[in-house]
Design a protein around this motif. Structure first.
Motif, PDB file in Angstrom:
ATOM      1  N   ASN A  18      -5.911  -4.056  -2.978  1.00 27.63           N
ATOM      2  CA  ASN A  18      -6.388  -3.926  -1.763  1.00 27.63           C
ATOM      3  C   ASN A  18      -6.218  -4.396  -0.272  1.00 27.63           C
ATOM      4  O   ASN A  18      -5.649  -4.128   0.513  1.00 27.63           O
ATOM      5  N   LEU A  19      -6.102  -5.554  -1.493  1.00 29.32           N
ATOM      6  CA  LEU A  19      -4.966  -6.935   0.208  1.00 29.32           C
ATOM      7  C   LEU A  19      -3.614  -5.986   0.895  1.00 29.32           C
ATOM      8  O   LEU A  19      -3.526  -5.480   1.511  1.00 29.32           O
ATOM      9  N   ALA A  20      -2.952  -5.454  -0.277  1.00 26.54           N
ATOM     10  CA  ALA A  20      -1.978  -4.699  -0.271  1.00 26.54           C
ATOM     11  C   ALA A  20      -1.778  -3.158   0.851  1.00 26.54           C
ATOM     12  O   ALA A  20      -1.195  -2.958   1.988  1.00 26.54           O
ATOM     13  N   LEU A  21      -2.633  -2.524   0.566  1.00 27.12           N
ATOM     14  CA  LEU A  21      -3.381  -1.774   1.657  1.00 27.12           C
ATOM     15  C   LEU A  21      -3.646  -1.726   2.393  1.00 27.12           C
ATOM     16  O   LEU A  21      -3.613  -1.254   3.759  1.00 27.12           O
ATOM     17  N   GLU A  22      -4.833  -2.984   2.487  1.00 30.00           N
ATOM     18  CA  GLU A  22      -4.813  -3.397   3.771  1.00 30.00           C
ATOM     19  C   GLU A  22      -3.309  -3.781   5.151  1.00 30.00           C
ATOM     20  O   GLU A  22      -3.194  -3.840   5.884  1.00 30.00           O
ATOM     21  N   LYS A  23      -2.664  -4.425   4.160  1.00 34.74           N
ATOM     22  CA  LYS A  23      -1.710  -4.489   4.330  1.00 34.74           C
ATOM     23  C   LYS A  23      -0.578  -3.446   5.437  1.00 34.74           C
ATOM     24  O   LYS A  23       0.056  -3.094   6.438  1.00 34.74           O
ATOM     25  N   SER A  24      -0.696  -2.688   4.284  1.00 35.19           N
ATOM     26  CA  SER A  24       0.177  -1.250   4.559  1.00 35.19           C
ATOM     27  C   SER A  24      -0.753  -0.401   5.580  1.00 35.19           C
ATOM     28  O   SER A  24       0.178   0.054   6.347  1.00 35.19           O
TER      29      SER A  24
END
Length: 726
Positions: free
Chosen positions: A365-371
DNA sequence: ATTAGTCAGCTGTAT
DNA sequence: ACAGCTGACTAATGG
């Protein structure tokens, strides 16, 4: 897929008389090895044109025998590859070098316990220095690119950031499955199925073969195709092994996982370094039937989780970015639009007690947010429903997307869920969109550009086969009569009379009393879900005198069309064949219908030089659909059968040649009282996405007139020899 | 810097 | 309903 599948409200009715005399692409001539040899297909009395022999013989005079099923590797003669190109490279018995690798200190003892895959380092070996990048302090092996620019060019670049890339030897310590019971099912008969020790040897053979051919390359098309093909061959083989074992409670049958881990541990994989953007060798539209396959080709590493991400350094700080996602229906996604996907974050449910909770902004979820903020490309794999598979799901690689926005919302269960809106990058070939189109065609709600006939079989097949031309104004191929069956002008007498089986509930693996299985070396050559385990010299199916029902597993090729096919006009190769449905590797596609041309007829009337639609089983071609090193491996050899489909035939007559085919043919014997018919069945070499042209290798011929039959090949594949034999 | 242990993941198949 | 396998994470140990 460069075709457009538009709507055409106009085309509906069609006058059959308008199917004109179009010069078809193929101008085939029945071919027999050489004139003197023709007689060898007849018995001395000239009664039977050819003989149906059991795997151990006898063979007609002058005919090369089929390779016995039971021959061990040391016994098997040199493979006759027909002078062609080696696809697989030599299969050596040598132990791979890395088998002698010294285990790291402190691990040796443990590793040795797991004889099978304990020492499975990767073939790429020493270069695979692994460092873990973990958290902010994770020292990654440097990366100069920042990779965040909006620049498109960046998308396909490989970020050299180190991620936790397991090297296959790291995780051996985990307790693997318990000691397995040896099968010894049936009556202790010699069964043509490997034991667990054989499986380990088999993997090593595959590893050697893979490294020989693709050891240096990291991810090109040939490598990915080979890898996925061999994976599924191996998986089918394992499921054949599992089939023979009694169901052991507490030991589930997951040949897909087992094949996957064995491959990963042996380094039989490609693109193992994570990257943002497209993956070399993997094409948009490629389909997969198991999560493990995504992992093996480097498209999506986690075996279960839906979000794959990696640490990327940006102005000194490392942050996680999403590289790929799998949307497979487990969450409340919105996935109807071919260009937009609303994807849910992961988590929010405790797996053990199924307790629900809010999703957290961590991991994927965090990675998608950063992306979302970095706007990097994210590969999207869409799960699509497929009723034909037990899992009911197929994964389609739909190319690169970017995340436009993200938000949280309350799910139906009342807990908050992350949502990400992904939009497909422009300019990519259609993939998932094709699936949606086909869905509509099947529903019959829309008509389509270029449909000449909705069913060219006129109801002869269970499924309609449409005739489509969306490239020019040709109205159809030359007239022929559609027939779904193979006609023998003369019945063929079995030299060895045999009776059918009495398996009332259908033939099942491990039944040592079934005469039909016995003819196949004691094993069932089809998996439970109807896939051929591998190519072999001859498959004996049940026939008319068998008492098993039509649903018997050993009657795979007898049920008619199960795949929705269409005949279409290609851009430059005349008419061709393709499928609306996805086709699994090993799946039965169709048989070659028509009229069997007896050698004596040819003797008498000479060669019909005008027959454009002929199947010739006497030709040599590369073995496909054969596992390197498999003990049941049977190289493709010539088979004395020629079928003409000039005047009557089925869909198979439209299949074009390719030097890198996705379909192979397989002789099949069907027992019928004291007669036996040989049929030619076509199976998929690898998974074939919908609307991909189906092709097989027409094979090579030798002889005086070989040069005359050489035609320029237009298959356009990287392996194209430049010509093929009509 | 490694190693072992734990955990949960839009799996998949048997019941 | 649940075994299964992996990557990610954590804690513990070794130089």
């Amino acid at each position: 897929m460069e075709h457009s599948f538009g709507e055409d409200p106009g085309s509906g009715s069609f006058d059959k008389s308008r199917v004109l005399n179009v010069k078809p692409l193929r101008s085939l001539v029945p071919v027999f090895p050489t004139a003197p040899n023709v007689s060898s297909f007849s018995t001395p009395q000239g009664a039977a044109p050819f003989v149906c022999a059991s795997p151990s013989g006898p063979f007609p005079n002058g005919t090369s025998p089929f390779f016995p099923f039971f021959m061990s590797d040391s016994q098997r003669p040199e493979q006759n590859t027909g002078g062609g190109v080696h696809n697989f490279g030599p299969i050596s018995n040598a132990v791979p070098i890395n088998s002698f690798r010294t285990p790291p200190p402190g691990r040796a003892g443990r590793a040795q316990q797991h004889s099978g895959f304990a020492n499975g380092d990767t073939g790429s070996g020493s270069s695979r220095r692994v460092t873990r990048s973990r958290g902010p302090q994770g020292q990654s092996s440097a990366q100069t690119e920042d990779g965040y620019s909006e620049n498109q060019n960046q998308s396909s670049e490989c970020y050299d950031i180190d991620t936790t890339e397991t090297d296959g030897k790291g995780k051996v310590g985990r307790p693997k499955r318990k000691a397995q019971k040896r099968t010894s099912s049936g009556g202790g008969k010699d069964i043509n199925v490997p034991s667990d020790a054989d499986v380990d040897k088999l993997v090593e053979k595959i590893q050697t073969s893979f490294n020989d051919t693709f050891g240096q390359t990291e991810g090109d098309r040939a490598c990915v195709e080979y890898l996925t093909m061999v994976y599924d061959l191996f998986r089918r083989r394992l499921s054949q092994v599992e089939d023979l074992k009694e169901a052991v409670p507490g030991l589930s049958r997951r040949p897909d996982l087992r094949a996957g881990t064995l491959f990963l541990n042996k380094g039989i994989r490609t693109n193992s370094k994570k990257r943002i953007g497209s993956v070399p060798g993997v094409e948009i539209g490629d389909i997969f039937f198991f999560r493990m396959e995504l992992c093996l080709v480097g498209l999506h590493a986690p075996s279960m989780a839906g979000i794959d991400y990696m640490g990327v350094k940006h102005t000194g700080e490392e942050e996680p970015l999403a590289v790929s996602i799998v949307s497979s229906g487990g969450y409340e996604d919105y996935a109807e639009d071919p260009d937009v996907l609303i994807y849910s974050g992961q988590g929010g449910v405790n797996r053990r007690d199924k307790e629900l909770k809010d999703q957290k902004l961590e991991r994927g979820n965090l990675a998608l947010e950063k992306s979302t903020h970095r706007a990097n490309d994210v590969r999207v794999i869409r799960g699509v429903k497929d009723p034909s598979t037990v899992a009911g799901k197929i994964y389609v690689y739909d190319g690169l997307y970017r995340i436009n926005e993200s938000w949280t919302e309350k799910a139906k269960n009342g807990y908050s869920v992350f949502k990400y809106k992904l939009v497909r990058m422009a300019g990519q070939p259609d993939a998932f969109r094709i699936w949606k189109s086909i869905e509509q065609w099947k529903g019959g709600a829309t008509s389509r550009v270029g449909v000449i006939l909705p069913d060219l079989t006129s109801g002869e097949e269970k499924l309609p086969v449409s005739l489509v031309n969306d490239v020019d104004d040709e109205k159809g191929p030359a007239h022929f009569t559609y027939t779904s069956s193979l006609k023998y002008s003369n019945p063929i007498n079995l030299t060895v009379p045999s009776s059918g089986c009495v398996c009332l509930g259908g033939c099942l693996p491990g039944n040592s009393n079934c005469p039909c299985l016995e003819k196949n070396g004691g094993s069932l050559l089809y998996t439970a879900n109807g896939l051929v385990v591998s190519q072999s010299s001859l498959v004996h199916e049940c026939g008319a005198s068998c008492q098993c029902p039509p649903s018997c597993r050993n009657r795979l090729s007898q049920g008619g069309l199960k795949i929705h096919l269409e005949v279409f006009k290609t851009k430059d190769r005349g008419w061709g064949l393709r499928s609306w449905d996805p086709i699994r590797a090993g799946a039965f596609i169709c048989e070659y219908a028509g009229e069997v041309i007896s050698p004596s007829k040819i003797d008498k009337f000479g060669v019909d030089t005008d027959d454009d639609y002929t199947f010739d089983a006497t030709r040599m071609s590369q073995p496909l659909g054969v596992l390197p090193g498999d003990s049941s491996e049977a190289p493709k050899i010539s088979f004395p059968l020629v079928i003409s489909a000039k005047y009557s035939g089925n869909v198979a007559r439209f299949m074009n040649h390719s030097c890198s085919p996705n379909v192979f043919w397989q002789p099949i014997s069907r027992e019928n009282k004291n007669e036996s018919d040989i049929h030619i069945a076509f199976f998929a070499v690898r998974h074939i996405p919908p609307m991909t042209e189906l092709t097989y290798d027409y094979g090579t011929i030798s002889g005086d007139d070989a040069d005359q039959r050489k035609k320029k090949c237009l298959c356009g594949t990287s392996k194209c020899k430049g010509y093929f034999y009509q």
